[in-house]
Write a protein that holds these residues in place. Structure first.
Motif, PDB file in Angstrom:
ATOM      1  N   GLY A 131      35.756  49.627  27.728  1.00  0.00           N
ATOM      2  CA  GLY A 131      35.214  48.578  26.875  1.00  0.00           C
ATOM      3  C   GLY A 131      33.708  48.576  26.731  1.00  0.00           C
ATOM      4  O   GLY A 131      33.142  47.651  26.133  1.00  0.00           O
ATOM      5  N   GLU A 132      33.036  49.605  27.199  1.00  0.00           N
ATOM      6  CA  GLU A 132      31.579  49.670  27.043  1.00  0.00           C
ATOM      7  C   GLU A 132      31.217  50.253  25.684  1.00  0.00           C
ATOM      8  O   GLU A 132      31.781  51.262  25.251  1.00  0.00           O
ATOM      9  CB  GLU A 132      30.947  50.511  28.146  1.00  0.00           C
ATOM     10  N   VAL A 133      30.269  49.608  24.999  1.00  0.00           N
ATOM     11  CA  VAL A 133      29.774  50.102  23.716  1.00  0.00           C
ATOM     12  C   VAL A 133      28.701  51.151  24.000  1.00  0.00           C
ATOM     13  O   VAL A 133      27.693  50.871  24.647  1.00  0.00           O
ATOM     14  CB  VAL A 133      29.199  48.953  22.856  1.00  0.00           C
ATOM     15  N   GLU A 156      25.552  51.448  18.729  1.00  0.00           N
ATOM     16  CA  GLU A 156      25.885  50.574  17.602  1.00  0.00           C
ATOM     17  C   GLU A 156      25.536  51.239  16.283  1.00  0.00           C
ATOM     18  O   GLU A 156      24.675  52.119  16.214  1.00  0.00           O
ATOM     19  CB  GLU A 156      25.159  49.240  17.737  1.00  0.00           C
ATOM     20  N   VAL A 214      37.518  57.542  23.683  1.00  0.00           N
ATOM     21  CA  VAL A 214      36.488  56.788  22.971  1.00  0.00           C
ATOM     22  C   VAL A 214      36.951  56.542  21.539  1.00  0.00           C
ATOM     23  O   VAL A 214      37.509  57.444  20.907  1.00  0.00           O
ATOM     24  CB  VAL A 214      35.143  57.553  22.963  1.00  0.00           C
ATOM     25  N   GLU A 251      37.513  45.405  12.013  1.00  0.00           N
ATOM     26  CA  GLU A 251      37.290  46.743  12.556  1.00  0.00           C
ATOM     27  C   GLU A 251      38.108  47.790  11.814  1.00  0.00           C
ATOM     28  O   GLU A 251      39.264  47.575  11.495  1.00  0.00           O
ATOM     29  CB  GLU A 251      37.669  46.752  14.034  1.00  0.00           C
ATOM     30  N   PHE A 273      29.943  52.523  15.242  1.00  0.00           N
ATOM     31  CA  PHE A 273      29.979  52.090  16.634  1.00  0.00           C
ATOM     32  C   PHE A 273      30.831  53.065  17.442  1.00  0.00           C
ATOM     33  O   PHE A 273      31.718  53.724  16.900  1.00  0.00           O
ATOM     34  CB  PHE A 273      30.607  50.694  16.758  1.00  0.00           C
ATOM     35  N   GLU A 298      32.935  53.049  21.374  1.00  0.00           N
ATOM     36  CA  GLU A 298      33.307  52.235  22.538  1.00  0.00           C
ATOM     37  C   GLU A 298      34.363  52.968  23.363  1.00  0.00           C
ATOM     38  O   GLU A 298      35.276  53.587  22.808  1.00  0.00           O
ATOM     39  CB  GLU A 298      33.854  50.894  22.061  1.00  0.00           C
ATOM     40  N   THR A 299      34.252  52.898  24.678  1.00  0.00           N
ATOM     41  CA  THR A 299      35.243  53.527  25.549  1.00  0.00           C
ATOM     42  C   THR A 299      36.520  52.694  25.575  1.00  0.00           C
ATOM     43  O   THR A 299      36.477  51.473  25.659  1.00  0.00           O
ATOM     44  CB  THR A 299      34.699  53.665  26.979  1.00  0.00           C
TER      45      THR A 299
END
Length: 227
Positions: free
Chosen positions: A38-40, A43, A59, A70, A96, A98-99
């Motif tokens: 959940g880490e971005v 951006e 990812v 989204e 973007f 994100e994991t």
């Protein structure tokens, strides 16, 4: 988890055919980065600092509409790279990232990598070929969204995972994420799964999909919607 950076680089489509010397050069500039789920990573519009190869984990690369909806552009699996195009052009990330799982990524800093390209032509040729493959993938994606309905898009996706007869598949992403990836809503995707199950083309049990009739699924995948 032990990461063999050399093997991961050699498996990546960007670096097909790299020499031992080139591999050592790449290893000299890469940085191994670990992220929680959940880490971005970056951006849309942010200045590009470099690009990544997924060593482990997963990812998603996506865009957001003005109202926050989204749209997943692609899901990046281990051994694949992403954000390489951003180090060229205007030097900004176009989406973007994100994991989706706890992930280990190989990071290549922009300045050091571009210096390598100036000095070693084979690397430049490889990255051009890799970016061309991504362009073809997006061309197919645009064609699907424009000319194929949701059942056909779903059929093509399932067959891209493994379309052999009587095979059992495990969806690598959630159905919500799959709906975004196919350019539809979760409700429409659920109805499509239910219709294919009722027609005995597939059997659905959670994220496990069993292909019951590969021929009919293939025919559906190649169909076009009426305009």
């Amino acid at each position: 988890m032990n990461i063999d950076s050399s093997e991961i680089i050699k498996q990546c489509h960007l670096f097909n055919g790299v020499t031992t010397t080139d591999l050592h050069l790449l290893l000299s500039i890469l940085r191994i980065r670990k992220f929680n789920k959940g880490e971005v990573l970056f951006e849309d519009g942010a200045e590009a600092e470099g690009f990544y190869i997924v060593a482990s984990g997963k990812v998603k690369v996506y865009k957001l509409s003005p109202d926050g909806k989204e749209r997943i552009l692609h899901m990046v699996q281990p051994g694949n790279s992403f954000a390489e195009a951003a180090i060229f052009d205007d030097g900004r990330y176009p989406a973007f990232a994100e994991t989706l799982d706890t992930s280990t990524l190989l990071f290549f800093p922009k300045r050091e990598f571009i210096n390598l390209l100036h000095q070693h032509s084979q690397l430049a040729i490889n990255i051009i070929a890799g970016l061309s493959r991504f362009l073809r993938q997006f061309t197919v994606q645009i064609e699907d969204l424009s000319f194929r309905d949701v059942p056909a898009r779903l059929a093509r996706y399932l067959l891209s995972l493994d379309g052999e007869q009587n095979i059992s598949l495990l969806l690598p992403i959630s159905k919500t994420q799959l709906a975004s990836n196919l350019g539809t809503t979760s409700e429409t995707l659920s109805r499509t799964f239910r219709k294919l199950s009722d027609d005995e083309v597939i059997h659905v049990h959670g994220k496990k999909i069993e292909i019951l009739d590969a021929d009919r699924l293939s025919s559906l995948a190649e169909s076009y919607k009426e305009i």
